[in-house]
Design a protein around this motif. Sequence first.
Motif, mmCIF file in Angstrom:
data_model
loop_
_atom_site.group_PDB
_atom_site.id
_atom_site.type_symbol
_atom_site.label_atom_id
_atom_site.label_comp_id
_atom_site.label_asym_id
_atom_site.label_seq_id
_atom_site.Cartn_x
_atom_site.Cartn_y
_atom_site.Cartn_z
ATOM 1 N N ALA A 134 0.746 -1.162 -0.048
ATOM 2 C CA ALA A 134 0.166 -0.312 0.092
ATOM 3 C C ALA A 134 0.937 1.256 -0.067
ATOM 4 O O ALA A 134 0.281 2.290 -0.061
ATOM 5 C CB ALA A 134 -0.846 -0.196 1.158
ATOM 6 N N GLY A 135 2.318 1.169 0.211
ATOM 7 C CA GLY A 135 2.934 2.216 0.170
ATOM 8 C C GLY A 135 3.204 2.961 1.499
ATOM 9 O O GLY A 135 3.747 4.037 1.771
ATOM 10 N N SER A 141 8.796 5.795 5.992
ATOM 11 C CA SER A 141 10.182 6.288 5.814
ATOM 12 C C SER A 141 10.457 7.723 5.319
ATOM 13 O O SER A 141 11.605 8.080 5.901
ATOM 14 C CB SER A 141 10.772 5.083 4.905
ATOM 15 O OG SER A 141 10.463 3.873 5.549
ATOM 16 N N ILE A 142 9.793 7.932 4.525
ATOM 17 C CA ILE A 142 9.977 9.391 3.994
ATOM 18 C C ILE A 142 9.563 10.437 4.824
ATOM 19 O O ILE A 142 10.584 11.234 4.797
ATOM 20 C CB ILE A 142 8.774 9.496 2.745
ATOM 21 C CG1 ILE A 142 9.258 8.618 1.351
ATOM 22 C CG2 ILE A 142 8.784 11.078 2.106
ATOM 23 C CD1 ILE A 142 8.110 8.534 0.252
ATOM 24 N N ALA A 143 8.740 10.478 5.630
ATOM 25 C CA ALA A 143 8.632 11.254 6.702
ATOM 26 C C ALA A 143 9.775 11.529 7.828
ATOM 27 O O ALA A 143 10.110 12.363 8.082
ATOM 28 C CB ALA A 143 7.264 10.884 7.443
ATOM 29 N N ALA A 165 -3.652 -1.120 -6.054
ATOM 30 C CA ALA A 165 -3.802 -0.947 -4.434
ATOM 31 C C ALA A 165 -5.169 -0.751 -4.017
ATOM 32 O O ALA A 165 -5.950 -0.792 -5.164
ATOM 33 C CB ALA A 165 -2.912 0.371 -4.429
ATOM 34 N N THR A 166 -5.392 -0.717 -2.847
ATOM 35 C CA THR A 166 -6.913 -0.505 -2.400
ATOM 36 C C THR A 166 -6.649 0.821 -1.477
ATOM 37 O O THR A 166 -5.927 1.148 -0.754
ATOM 38 C CB THR A 166 -7.376 -1.706 -1.442
ATOM 39 O OG1 THR A 166 -6.645 -2.117 -0.197
ATOM 40 C CG2 THR A 166 -7.466 -2.651 -2.246
ATOM 41 N N TYR A 179 2.233 4.353 -7.309
ATOM 42 C CA TYR A 179 1.750 5.717 -6.282
ATOM 43 C C TYR A 179 3.338 6.254 -5.838
ATOM 44 O O TYR A 179 3.296 7.605 -5.865
ATOM 45 C CB TYR A 179 1.133 5.105 -5.215
ATOM 46 C CG TYR A 179 0.767 6.169 -4.244
ATOM 47 C CD1 TYR A 179 -0.225 7.086 -4.166
ATOM 48 C CD2 TYR A 179 1.411 6.353 -3.127
ATOM 49 C CE1 TYR A 179 -0.263 8.099 -3.315
ATOM 50 C CE2 TYR A 179 1.240 6.991 -2.023
ATOM 51 C CZ TYR A 179 0.311 8.185 -2.222
ATOM 52 O OH TYR A 179 0.116 9.325 -1.309
ATOM 53 N N VAL A 180 4.151 5.481 -5.551
ATOM 54 C CA VAL A 180 5.366 5.821 -5.046
ATOM 55 C C VAL A 180 6.247 6.726 -6.048
ATOM 56 O O VAL A 180 6.839 7.522 -5.606
ATOM 57 C CB VAL A 180 5.957 4.823 -4.207
ATOM 58 C CG1 VAL A 180 7.736 5.324 -3.971
ATOM 59 C CG2 VAL A 180 5.511 4.078 -3.035
#
Length: 226
Positions: A134-135, A141-143, A165-166, A179-180
């Motif tokens: 789902a990312g 991690s990005i945050a 994805a959902t 999405y990423v």
Amino acid sequence: MLAAPRQDSLAQDFVQFSVEAGVLRFGEFRTKAGRMSPYFFNAGLFDDGAKLGQLAQFYARRILASGIEFDMLFGPAYKGIPLAAAVAIELARDGRNVPYAYNRKEAKDHGEGGTLVGAPVRGRVLIVDDVMSAGTAARESIALIRAAGATPHAVAIALDRQEKATEDGRDVDHSAVQYVRNQLGLQVCAIARLADLLQYLERHAGEELGEHHARVEAYRRRYGVE
């Protein structure tokens, strides 16, 4: 007539390794999205030194071949922690020695404190994880990376499931990887994709493994993305 898709030898070798290690299995498995999948990839079963070492070789080869530029590795808790460490070792063996760090799920209030462990998080960071459903792990991690003043630059994963994805329990038209890439702006490289798995099964037509091809292909037709 359209030419057959070119086979990626590294991906084919990885799929075979995953099958032989019991990490990639076939049957009926319920995913986090509630779907019944005809295959299951459990990276937690790369559970001894030999398998983890070989896995790290596949990551390192794919990362170096991708041309992605990075200054350090980051492993999201929990599965990403041994992955980042093992890949850092393998990259160093290949002449690319880079620092790595990882996070704790809960902040430590004694000793060095905080949620980050390892090298200082600086520069362009390559996140190393197993799969992307789902990312969510990537966003977390990005945050953390941005809060440390560094740049989340790319993600390396073992398998791109290439499926929708959902969101709020509904299928969407993009995968977590898409999405990423498209929404979060990070490069993504995968050792293998679902398309590679299908090629592998097709190569084994007439054998026991090849019997799973039709069900995996049907699953991709229903839920797949490019």
